[in-house]
Design a protein around this motif. Structure first.
Motif, PDB file in Angstrom:
ATOM      1  N   GLU A  59       0.887  -1.113  -0.016  1.00 20.19           N
ATOM      2  CA  GLU A  59       0.159   0.205  -0.124  1.00 20.19           C
ATOM      3  C   GLU A  59       0.833   1.128   0.045  1.00 20.19           C
ATOM      4  N   VAL A  60       0.517   2.269  -0.953  1.00 24.78           N
ATOM      5  CA  VAL A  60       1.272   3.407  -0.836  1.00 24.78           C
ATOM      6  C   VAL A  60       0.466   4.693  -0.523  1.00 24.78           C
ATOM      7  N   THR A  61       0.839   5.620   0.105  1.00 28.00           N
ATOM      8  CA  THR A  61       0.429   6.574   0.871  1.00 28.00           C
ATOM      9  C   THR A  61       1.145   7.793   0.305  1.00 28.00           C
ATOM     10  N   LEU A  62       0.625   8.903  -0.451  1.00 26.53           N
ATOM     11  CA  LEU A  62       1.584  10.148  -0.781  1.00 26.53           C
ATOM     12  C   LEU A  62       0.571  11.064  -0.034  1.00 26.53           C
ATOM     13  N   LEU A  63       1.034  12.202   0.751  1.00 23.90           N
ATOM     14  CA  LEU A  63       0.804  13.379   1.168  1.00 23.90           C
ATOM     15  C   LEU A  63       1.671  14.556   0.524  1.00 23.90           C
ATOM     16  N   TRP A  64       1.128  15.310  -0.332  1.00 22.29           N
ATOM     17  CA  TRP A  64       1.872  16.299  -0.722  1.00 22.29           C
ATOM     18  C   TRP A  64       1.521  17.788  -0.235  1.00 22.29           C
ATOM     19  N   TYR A  65       2.340  18.621   0.099  1.00 19.20           N
ATOM     20  CA  TYR A  65       2.328  19.630   0.695  1.00 19.20           C
ATOM     21  C   TYR A  65       2.381  21.007  -0.366  1.00 19.20           C
ATOM     22  N   VAL A  66       1.390  21.405  -0.486  1.00 15.81           N
ATOM     23  CA  VAL A  66       1.357  22.765  -1.699  1.00 15.81           C
ATOM     24  C   VAL A  66       0.473  23.827  -1.206  1.00 15.81           C
ATOM     25  N   GLU A  67       0.826  25.080  -1.234  1.00 14.06           N
ATOM     26  CA  GLU A  67      -0.163  26.052  -1.497  1.00 14.06           C
ATOM     27  C   GLU A  67      -1.240  26.055  -1.939  1.00 14.06           C
ATOM     28  N   GLU A  68      -2.474  26.317  -1.445  1.00 10.91           N
ATOM     29  CA  GLU A  68      -3.911  26.358  -2.380  1.00 10.91           C
ATOM     30  C   GLU A  68      -3.685  27.144  -3.547  1.00 10.91           C
ATOM     31  N   SER A  69      -3.267  28.414  -3.183  1.00  9.76           N
ATOM     32  CA  SER A  69      -3.095  29.353  -4.232  1.00  9.76           C
ATOM     33  C   SER A  69      -2.285  28.945  -5.434  1.00  9.76           C
ATOM     34  N   ARG A  70      -1.152  28.356  -5.216  1.00  9.93           N
ATOM     35  CA  ARG A  70      -0.269  27.511  -6.238  1.00  9.93           C
ATOM     36  C   ARG A  70      -0.993  26.743  -6.848  1.00  9.93           C
ATOM     37  N   ARG A  71      -1.669  25.836  -6.039  1.00  8.44           N
ATOM     38  CA  ARG A  71      -2.239  24.488  -6.686  1.00  8.44           C
ATOM     39  C   ARG A  71      -3.620  24.865  -7.441  1.00  8.44           C
ATOM     40  N   TYR A  72      -4.163  25.716  -7.294  1.00  9.44           N
ATOM     41  CA  TYR A  72      -5.433  26.067  -7.955  1.00  9.44           C
ATOM     42  C   TYR A  72      -5.224  27.429  -8.732  1.00  9.44           C
ATOM     43  N   GLN A  73      -4.359  28.327  -8.733  1.00 13.66           N
ATOM     44  CA  GLN A  73      -4.107  29.309  -9.645  1.00 13.66           C
ATOM     45  C   GLN A  73      -3.098  29.495 -10.735  1.00 13.66           C
ATOM     46  N   THR A  74      -2.243  28.433 -10.533  1.00 19.39           N
ATOM     47  CA  THR A  74      -0.976  28.267 -11.749  1.00 19.39           C
ATOM     48  C   THR A  74      -1.104  27.132 -12.317  1.00 19.39           C
ATOM     49  N   HIS A  75      -0.138  27.155 -13.300  1.00 20.37           N
ATOM     50  CA  HIS A  75      -0.130  25.856 -14.109  1.00 20.37           C
ATOM     51  C   HIS A  75       1.141  25.207 -13.920  1.00 20.37           C
ATOM     52  N   LEU A  76       1.978  25.494 -12.870  1.00 23.30           N
ATOM     53  CA  LEU A  76       3.064  25.191 -12.221  1.00 23.30           C
ATOM     54  C   LEU A  76       3.274  23.837 -11.664  1.00 23.30           C
ATOM     55  N   VAL A  77       1.844  23.387 -10.865  1.00 25.00           N
ATOM     56  CA  VAL A  77       1.908  22.191 -10.103  1.00 25.00           C
ATOM     57  C   VAL A  77       1.357  20.904 -10.919  1.00 25.00           C
ATOM     58  N   ALA A  78       2.069  19.966 -10.866  1.00 23.60           N
ATOM     59  CA  ALA A  78       1.241  18.744 -11.750  1.00 23.60           C
ATOM     60  C   ALA A  78       0.162  18.307 -10.801  1.00 23.60           C
ATOM     61  N   ASP A  79      -0.743  17.459 -11.482  1.00 22.17           N
ATOM     62  CA  ASP A  79      -1.533  16.693 -10.929  1.00 22.17           C
ATOM     63  C   ASP A  79      -1.199  15.500 -10.297  1.00 22.17           C
ATOM     64  N   LEU A  80      -2.022  15.072  -9.221  1.00 23.01           N
ATOM     65  CA  LEU A  80      -1.558  13.858  -8.270  1.00 23.01           C
ATOM     66  C   LEU A  80      -1.269  12.647  -9.155  1.00 23.01           C
ATOM     67  N   ASP A  81      -1.911  12.293 -10.215  1.00 20.32           N
ATOM     68  CA  ASP A  81      -1.871  11.112 -11.007  1.00 20.32           C
ATOM     69  C   ASP A  81      -0.546  11.196 -11.620  1.00 20.32           C
ATOM     70  N   ASN A  82      -0.074  12.325 -12.050  1.00 22.88           N
ATOM     71  CA  ASN A  82       1.099  12.478 -13.036  1.00 22.88           C
ATOM     72  C   ASN A  82       2.422  12.363 -12.038  1.00 22.88           C
ATOM     73  N   VAL A  83       2.372  12.692 -10.616  1.00 28.41           N
ATOM     74  CA  VAL A  83       3.595  12.349  -9.884  1.00 28.41           C
ATOM     75  C   VAL A  83       3.895  11.168  -9.210  1.00 28.41           C
ATOM     76  N   LEU A  84       2.736  10.183  -9.423  1.00 28.29           N
ATOM     77  CA  LEU A  84       2.857   9.018  -8.600  1.00 28.29           C
ATOM     78  C   LEU A  84       3.931   8.016  -9.617  1.00 28.29           C
ATOM     79  N   LYS A  85       3.895   7.857 -10.762  1.00 23.66           N
ATOM     80  CA  LYS A  85       4.793   6.943 -11.450  1.00 23.66           C
ATOM     81  C   LYS A  85       6.418   7.317 -11.418  1.00 23.66           C
TER      82      LYS A  85
END
Length: 212
Positions: A59-85
């Motif tokens: 079982e794998v558990t990922l918790l990613w810490y990222v500011e909400e404004s950076r997550r929602y309001q920029t294109h600089l943060v990858a989607d969760l599914d794209n960082v797992l591989k």
């Protein structure tokens, strides 16, 4: 990015590895050089910080810490599914904590706004009590392209005992199939060890049963 960017803690007794990092995970679509640098640094930290490998489901558990404004309001943060591989690839293989990523039975991934914290926490947990062993010196015995069984490091006589047990179980399984017994029933006589296909064991030592 270096090995020092990742703190790795292993609990062999509980079949668990925790990784903490202050840097963001990389995306599957990241620049190849950056992605390779991340993978190599994480792989090196895992190789140095652990001794075991998961041999069954995980079982794998990922918790990613990222500011909400950076997550929602920029294109600089990858989607969760794209960082797992990239994360899974970095910890897989003869120097990693799992043999192949087809062992991943469950993934829990989330992000949250942490305040001053950045980076991620990543946990790997074996789902069976006997599913974690030392990876030093392990190899595989190939009985077929789709059926390779693990051989822990041991004296040759002990490894020969594993091979005899595997061979007898596979013979019993095939005999039941030949008698017309349903595969779902015959499977009960197979070894408790998880089989792996040869194509997924590129970084491990694999010995063909016919050559042993």
């Amino acid at each position: 990015m270096t090995e020092a960017d990742f703190a790795v803690r292993e609990s062999c007794e509980h079949g668990r590895v925790d990784i903490r990092s202050a840097v963001d995970p990389v995306s599957l679509q990241a620049d190849p050089v950056r992605k390779a640098g991340f993978r190599n640094a994480l792989a090196s930290a895992v190789r140095s910080g652990t001794r075991g490998v998961v041999t069954h489901d995980i079982e794998v558990t990922l918790l990613w810490y990222v500011e909400e404004s950076r997550r929602y309001q920029t294109h600089l943060v990858a989607d969760l599914d794209n960082v797992l591989k990239p994360l899974l690839d970095a910890v897989t293989g003869a120097d990693g904590i799992m043999i192949d990523d087809n062992q991943v039975q469950s993934i829990r991934a989330s992000w949250l706004t942490p305040g001053a914290r950045t980076g991620f926490d990543l946990e790997f947990r074996a789902l069976s009590a006997d599913g974690y062993m030392s990876r030093e010196g392990i190899s595989f015995m190939e009985f077929g392209a789709d059926r390779c069984y693990i051989l822990p490091q041991a004296e040759k006589g002990v490894q020969d005992g594993f091979v005899r047990t595997y061979r007898a179980a596979l013979a019993a399984y095939q005999g039941m199939l030949d008698e017309g017994i349903a595969e779902s029933v015959a499977r009960a006589v197979l070894p408790a060890a998880r089989p792996f296909p040869r194509a997924r064991l590129g970084t491990f030592t694999v010995v063909r049963h016919a050559d042993s």
